[in-house]
Design a protein around this motif. Structure first.
Motif, PDB file in Angstrom:
ATOM      1  N   PRO A 213     -17.915   2.015   5.772  1.00 40.58           N
ATOM      2  CA  PRO A 213     -17.448   2.756   6.948  1.00 40.58           C
ATOM      3  C   PRO A 213     -17.493   4.279   6.798  1.00 40.58           C
ATOM      4  N   MET A 214     -17.225   4.796   5.604  1.00 42.70           N
ATOM      5  CA  MET A 214     -17.304   6.244   5.395  1.00 42.70           C
ATOM      6  C   MET A 214     -18.731   6.730   5.206  1.00 42.70           C
ATOM      7  N   GLY A 215     -19.690   5.796   5.126  1.00 40.52           N
ATOM      8  CA  GLY A 215     -21.095   6.166   5.096  1.00 40.52           C
ATOM      9  C   GLY A 215     -21.631   6.619   3.759  1.00 40.52           C
ATOM     10  N   ARG A 216     -20.899   6.384   2.690  1.00 39.75           N
ATOM     11  CA  ARG A 216     -21.362   6.813   1.368  1.00 39.75           C
ATOM     12  C   ARG A 216     -20.687   5.981   0.293  1.00 39.75           C
ATOM     13  N   ALA A 217     -21.272   6.029  -0.904  1.00 38.35           N
ATOM     14  CA  ALA A 217     -20.628   5.434  -2.069  1.00 38.35           C
ATOM     15  C   ALA A 217     -19.555   6.393  -2.582  1.00 38.35           C
ATOM     16  N   GLY A 218     -18.608   5.837  -3.322  1.00 42.49           N
ATOM     17  CA  GLY A 218     -17.580   6.661  -3.925  1.00 42.49           C
ATOM     18  C   GLY A 218     -18.023   7.208  -5.269  1.00 42.49           C
ATOM     19  N   ARG A 219     -17.235   8.135  -5.794  1.00 45.19           N
ATOM     20  CA  ARG A 219     -17.484   8.707  -7.115  1.00 45.19           C
ATOM     21  C   ARG A 219     -16.440   8.200  -8.097  1.00 45.19           C
ATOM     22  N   ALA A 220     -16.822   8.099  -9.343  1.00 40.83           N
ATOM     23  CA  ALA A 220     -15.890   7.638 -10.367  1.00 40.83           C
ATOM     24  C   ALA A 220     -14.642   8.510 -10.402  1.00 40.83           C
ATOM     25  N   GLU A 221     -14.807   9.798 -10.141  1.00 36.04           N
ATOM     26  CA  GLU A 221     -13.669  10.722 -10.166  1.00 36.04           C
ATOM     27  C   GLU A 221     -12.657  10.408  -9.069  1.00 36.04           C
ATOM     28  N   THR A 239       4.955  -0.649  -7.718  1.00 29.63           N
ATOM     29  CA  THR A 239       4.560  -1.673  -8.682  1.00 29.63           C
ATOM     30  C   THR A 239       4.093  -2.906  -7.922  1.00 29.63           C
ATOM     31  N   GLY A 240       3.149  -3.637  -8.510  1.00 28.52           N
ATOM     32  CA  GLY A 240       2.590  -4.806  -7.849  1.00 28.52           C
ATOM     33  C   GLY A 240       1.577  -4.472  -6.771  1.00 28.52           C
ATOM     34  N   ALA A 241       1.114  -3.225  -6.740  1.00 28.31           N
ATOM     35  CA  ALA A 241       0.152  -2.807  -5.717  1.00 28.31           C
ATOM     36  C   ALA A 241      -1.285  -2.967  -6.210  1.00 28.31           C
ATOM     37  N   CYS A 242      -2.175  -3.377  -5.326  1.00 29.96           N
ATOM     38  CA  CYS A 242      -3.613  -3.426  -5.593  1.00 29.96           C
ATOM     39  C   CYS A 242      -4.255  -2.471  -4.591  1.00 29.96           C
ATOM     40  N   LEU A 243      -4.527  -1.255  -5.023  1.00 26.61           N
ATOM     41  CA  LEU A 243      -4.900  -0.156  -4.138  1.00 26.61           C
ATOM     42  C   LEU A 243      -6.403  -0.159  -3.849  1.00 26.61           C
ATOM     43  N   PRO A 244      -6.813  -0.396  -2.605  1.00 23.38           N
ATOM     44  CA  PRO A 244      -8.235  -0.336  -2.275  1.00 23.38           C
ATOM     45  C   PRO A 244      -8.755   1.091  -2.368  1.00 23.38           C
ATOM     46  N   VAL A 245      -9.887   1.253  -3.053  1.00 20.67           N
ATOM     47  CA  VAL A 245     -10.536   2.564  -3.148  1.00 20.67           C
ATOM     48  C   VAL A 245     -11.983   2.327  -2.776  1.00 20.67           C
ATOM     49  N   GLY A 246     -12.220   2.072  -1.479  1.00 19.78           N
ATOM     50  CA  GLY A 246     -13.528   1.596  -1.084  1.00 19.78           C
ATOM     51  C   GLY A 246     -14.131   2.218   0.152  1.00 19.78           C
ATOM     52  N   GLY A 247     -13.613   3.344   0.586  1.00 16.53           N
ATOM     53  CA  GLY A 247     -14.196   4.004   1.746  1.00 16.53           C
ATOM     54  C   GLY A 247     -14.102   3.187   3.027  1.00 16.53           C
ATOM     55  N   GLY A 248     -13.133   2.256   3.078  1.00 17.31           N
ATOM     56  CA  GLY A 248     -12.959   1.411   4.262  1.00 17.31           C
ATOM     57  C   GLY A 248     -13.645   0.067   4.168  1.00 17.31           C
ATOM     58  N   ARG A 249     -14.424  -0.141   3.114  1.00 23.84           N
ATOM     59  CA  ARG A 249     -15.155  -1.411   2.947  1.00 23.84           C
ATOM     60  C   ARG A 249     -14.250  -2.479   2.342  1.00 23.84           C
TER      61      ARG A 249
END
Length: 249
Positions: A213-221, A239-249
């Protein structure tokens, strides 16, 4: 004040290396495990030392209990403490359909991604839990958006292993919530690292980025920033969170 100590499995390449460099810049000393490519490991360590960190490099296999124990013991001997553990080591395995997989394909992915990670979590709890004589601490597991997306047609065995990581993260967070420990995960999506080429798909980032959705891949940083947040006091009630870091994907 003494610098805190962060133990990172697979800490010398990709997301692990980005996390190590950022942690060093923010005042952490580091224990970094790696399986191969000693020159790359030394390069990451040098960058972290230049930022002011003490760095312990620990070669070994993240799927082998003896190597995991040796790495934790060496870290405690060197620093006398462990404040945060980032379980980053893991592999995708090759691109394959489930119907074509072998037992070796499944064990090759589950041994490091699930068994090795679980053993690392076990050792972290044994050393950090206030119930067991520790001073408390944080675990951040590196999972994947594949745990929800399933990765059908690509690496379904990898996705299944990350589903296990999510479940372990949630369950363990509840076990140790009153023992001075927090346990969370980050779930990266399409991140531009060498992991795609290693799985036999060097064109994967370019092929899939338009569908994010954000139109790009993410960076390791960008993933490292989330890991450092979860490891910090700024996330003291998370605690107990699974945080999506995927640009909306």
């Amino acid at each position: 004040m003494a610098r805190k100590v962060m133990f990172i499995t697979g800490g010398t390449r990709g997301i692990g290396a980005a996390t190590a460099r950022l942690a060093a810049a923010r005042g952490w000393d580091l224990a970094l495990t790696y399986r191969s490519q000693a020159a790359r490991a030394e390069e990451t360590a040098a960058a972290c030392r230049a930022a002011g960190a003490r760095v312990l490099l620990l070669p070994g296999d993240a799927a082998k209990e003896a190597d995991i124990l040796a790495a934790y013991d060496a870290t405690q001997r060197e620093f006398g403490r462990i404040d945060a553990v980032v379980n980053n080591a893991g592999i995708t395995g090759g691109k394959i359909l489930l119907a074509d997989t072998t037992e070796a394909d499944w064990r090759g992915v589950f041994d490091p991604n699930v068994i090795g990670l679980a053993l690392s979590c076990r050792e972290a709890v044994r050393r950090m839990s206030t119930k067991r004589g520790g001073a408390g601490g944080v675990i951040v597991n590196v999972s994947s958006r594949a745990s929800e997306l399933g990765s059908g047609g690509e690496w379904i065995h990898y996705a299944a292993s990350k589903g296990a990581v999510d479940s372990l993260t949630i369950g363990l967070s509840r076990e140790v919530a009153q023992e001075g420990m927090r346990v969370n995960a980050v779930n990266p999506g399409l991140i531009d690292t060498e992991i795609h080429a290693a799985s036999g798909q060097p064109d994967r980032v370019g092929r899939l980025a338009p569908g994010v959705p954000m139109g790009r891949a993410g960076r390791a940083e960008e993933v490292a920033e989330c890991i450092l947040f979860l490891a910090s006091d700024a996330a003291s009630y998370v605690t107990g969170a699974c945080l999506p870091v995927g640009g909306g994907r």
